[in-house]
Design an enzyme around this catalytic site. Structure first.
Site, short mmCIF file in Angstrom:
data_model
loop_
_atom_site.label_atom_id
_atom_site.label_comp_id
_atom_site.label_asym_id
_atom_site.label_seq_id
_atom_site.Cartn_x
_atom_site.Cartn_y
_atom_site.Cartn_z
N SER A 185 0.80 -1.23 0.00
CA SER A 185 0.00 0.00 0.00
C SER A 185 0.83 1.28 0.00
O SER A 185 0.30 2.35 -0.27
CB SER A 185 -0.94 0.01 1.20
OG SER A 185 -0.20 0.01 2.39
N HIS A 213 -5.48 -4.56 -0.23
CA HIS A 213 -5.53 -3.45 -1.19
C HIS A 213 -5.75 -3.90 -2.64
O HIS A 213 -5.81 -3.08 -3.54
CB HIS A 213 -4.24 -2.62 -1.10
CG HIS A 213 -4.14 -1.87 0.19
ND1 HIS A 213 -4.67 -0.62 0.36
CD2 HIS A 213 -3.61 -2.23 1.37
CE1 HIS A 213 -4.46 -0.22 1.61
NE2 HIS A 213 -3.81 -1.18 2.25
N LYS A 243 -11.92 -1.77 2.98
CA LYS A 243 -11.35 -0.85 2.00
C LYS A 243 -12.28 -0.78 0.77
O LYS A 243 -13.29 -0.10 0.84
CB LYS A 243 -9.92 -1.27 1.67
CG LYS A 243 -9.05 -1.30 2.95
CD LYS A 243 -7.60 -1.45 2.66
CE LYS A 243 -6.79 -1.78 3.91
NZ LYS A 243 -6.79 -0.76 4.96
N1 PMP Z 1 -3.71 -6.01 5.90
C1 PMP Z 1 -3.27 -5.01 5.13
C2 PMP Z 1 -2.31 -5.31 4.02
C3 PMP Z 1 -3.73 -3.70 5.35
O1 PMP Z 1 -3.30 -2.69 4.59
C4 PMP Z 1 -4.67 -3.47 6.38
C5 PMP Z 1 -5.28 -2.11 6.61
N2 PMP Z 1 -4.50 -1.10 7.01
C6 PMP Z 1 -5.07 -4.55 7.16
C7 PMP Z 1 -4.59 -5.80 6.89
C8 PMP Z 1 -6.01 -4.35 8.31
O2 PMP Z 1 -7.31 -4.33 7.86
P1 PMP Z 1 -8.46 -3.69 8.75
O3 PMP Z 1 -8.35 -2.23 8.61
O4 PMP Z 1 -9.70 -4.28 8.21
O5 PMP Z 1 -8.20 -4.14 10.16
#
Ligand code: PMP
Length: 395
Positions: A185, A213, A243
């Site tokens: 990301s 993502h 997301k």
């Molecule tokens: N895995 C990745 C690769 C992420 O970018 C994120 C979000 N920041 C998460 C897991 C966590 O997801 P959530 O916001 O649903 O807890």
């Protein structure tokens, strides 16, 4: 009354974070997290959300959530295995499995907790995990929780992965897993899944892809694994419902026996109350929208290309993103913070991301265009980038 040790720990460390500019200042939104947001009574063009398809504010999702509240109330009432599994939870898991082209799926309360749940339910102290150095914090924490040996390979460096896979499979460990983000990301680059699968097959590795993502974004919406046509080659397809899906929650999609195991062994499934009915219903609606039409997906990509071209033409370094994520790499940490602040004053909300989230000297302002942005909004953002970039001698 806190102890003296706690008091001095907090005072010293908070002061240090503030000194180093590493203390997170939080700006509460007074509006939905759409393409235009309101903070402190002022409107901004929002280039910071993960609401890729604009579904977080979609009327159809709101309606589905409202209806679910009327039918089931606001809380699920218990953990999944006691009696907190509503029929809508089962429906959501069926929809996720169909979306990911797998036999089954299990939903969790967040993507973060999904990584904590899934990795530690399978891996233990006798095992080893090969982990990309840029993997998300929740993967890192999930790996730590499992107590397996963590072997970090250089970012997307397949030679390094192959060498480390070879070393880790000499018999000193039980199971060996390779784990990666689908899309990274901070730069918007895509994991080299075909090569990872090839190495996994060669060394009999368990494969785990966190597509937080990539889902809704790649593979016509179905994600990075589908994008590469590898749906039957990845053991764990995990993701978030927060997301592109636009709501909240996380999931693992995979073979039926893997999902059965997670339902009896993963601790957040057993010990934390399930997703609310409103969230679940909104997620089901969202998946149905994403699978029925690529309209939002197409608009997201069009907006991504438009913003990238606009910033690149102005002379900004937008890195090597392969997705709509558009970093604007400034370099120096202080300059990056100042640049983001000036953009903010001019009406663009785009956060500075600096060390230690990214490497030293690679500070960037990260832009997340969505399907909900109009060309006019993006033009205005590009105009502000030009103004501030010239003023600060960046372009
Ligand atoms: N895995 C990745 C690769 C992420 O970018 C994120 C979000 N920041 C998460 C897991 C966590 O997801 P959530 O916001 O649903 O807890």
């Amino acid at each position: 009354m806190s102890s003296k040790a706690l008091e001095s720990f907090l005072t010293e460390n908070l002061a240090e974070l503030k000194d180093k500019g590493m203390y997170n200042v939080i700006d509460p939104l007074e509006s939905p997290n759409g393409p235009i947001i309101t903070i402190g009574g002022k409107e901004y063009i929002n280039l910071s959300s993960n609401n890729y398809l604009g579904l977080a504010t979609d009327e159809r999702l709101k309606e589905a959530a409202t209806k679910a509240i009327k039918t089931y109330g606001v809380g699920a009432g218990a953990v999944r295995t006691i009696n907190g599994t509503l029929d809508v939870h089962v429906k959501l898991e069926e929809a996720i499995a169909a979306f990911k082209h797998t036999e089954a799926a299990v939903a969790y309360q967040s993507g973060f907790n999904c990584n904590m749940a899934a990795i530690s339910a399978i891996m233990d102290k006798n095992d080893a995990i090969l982990s990309d150095e840029l993997n998300h914090a929740s993967i890192i924490d999930g790996c730590r929780l499992s107590r397996a040996k963590i072997i970090v390979y250089k970012h997307s460096d397949m030679e390094d992965l192959r060498q480390k896979a070879k070393e880790a499979t000499q018999g000193q460990y039980g199971k060996v897993m390779v784990i990666t983000d689908g899309v990274f990301s901070m730069d918007g680059d895509i994991a080299k899944l075909p090569e990872i699968v090839e190495i996994a097959e060669e060394f009999d590795l368990i494969t785990y892809v966190d597509d937080a993502h990539g889902s809704g974004v790649l593979g016509k919406g179905a994600g990075t694994v589908k994008h590469f046509g590898l749906s039957d080659k990845i053991d764990f397809q995990i993701g978030t419902l927060s997301k592109a899906i636009g709501v909240v929650g996380g999931y693992v999609a995979g073979k039926q026996n893997l999902i059965d195991w997670l339902k009896v062994r993963s601790r957040p499934f057993l010990f934390s109350t399930s997703l609310t009915p409103a969230d679940v219903a909104a997620c089901i609606e969202s998946l149905s929208i994403i699978t029925e039409s690529t309209e939002l997906h197409d608009r997201l990509w069009e907006n991504g290309r438009y913003l990238k071209q606009g910033l690149k033409k102005l002379g900004f370094n937008i890195g090597n993103s392969e997705t709509p994520i558009t970093p604007c790499i400034i370099g120096d940490e202080v300059l990056t913070q100042q640049f983001s602040k000036r953009l903010n004053e001019e009406g663009v909300y785009a956060k500075a991301i600096v060390f230690p989230t990214v490497a030293k000297g690679m500070g960037r302002v990260r832009n997340m265009p969505t399907a909900a942005h109009t060309k006019e909004m993006l033009d205005e953002a590009i105009r502000i980038y030009e103004k501030v970039g010239k003023e600060m001698d960046i372009i």
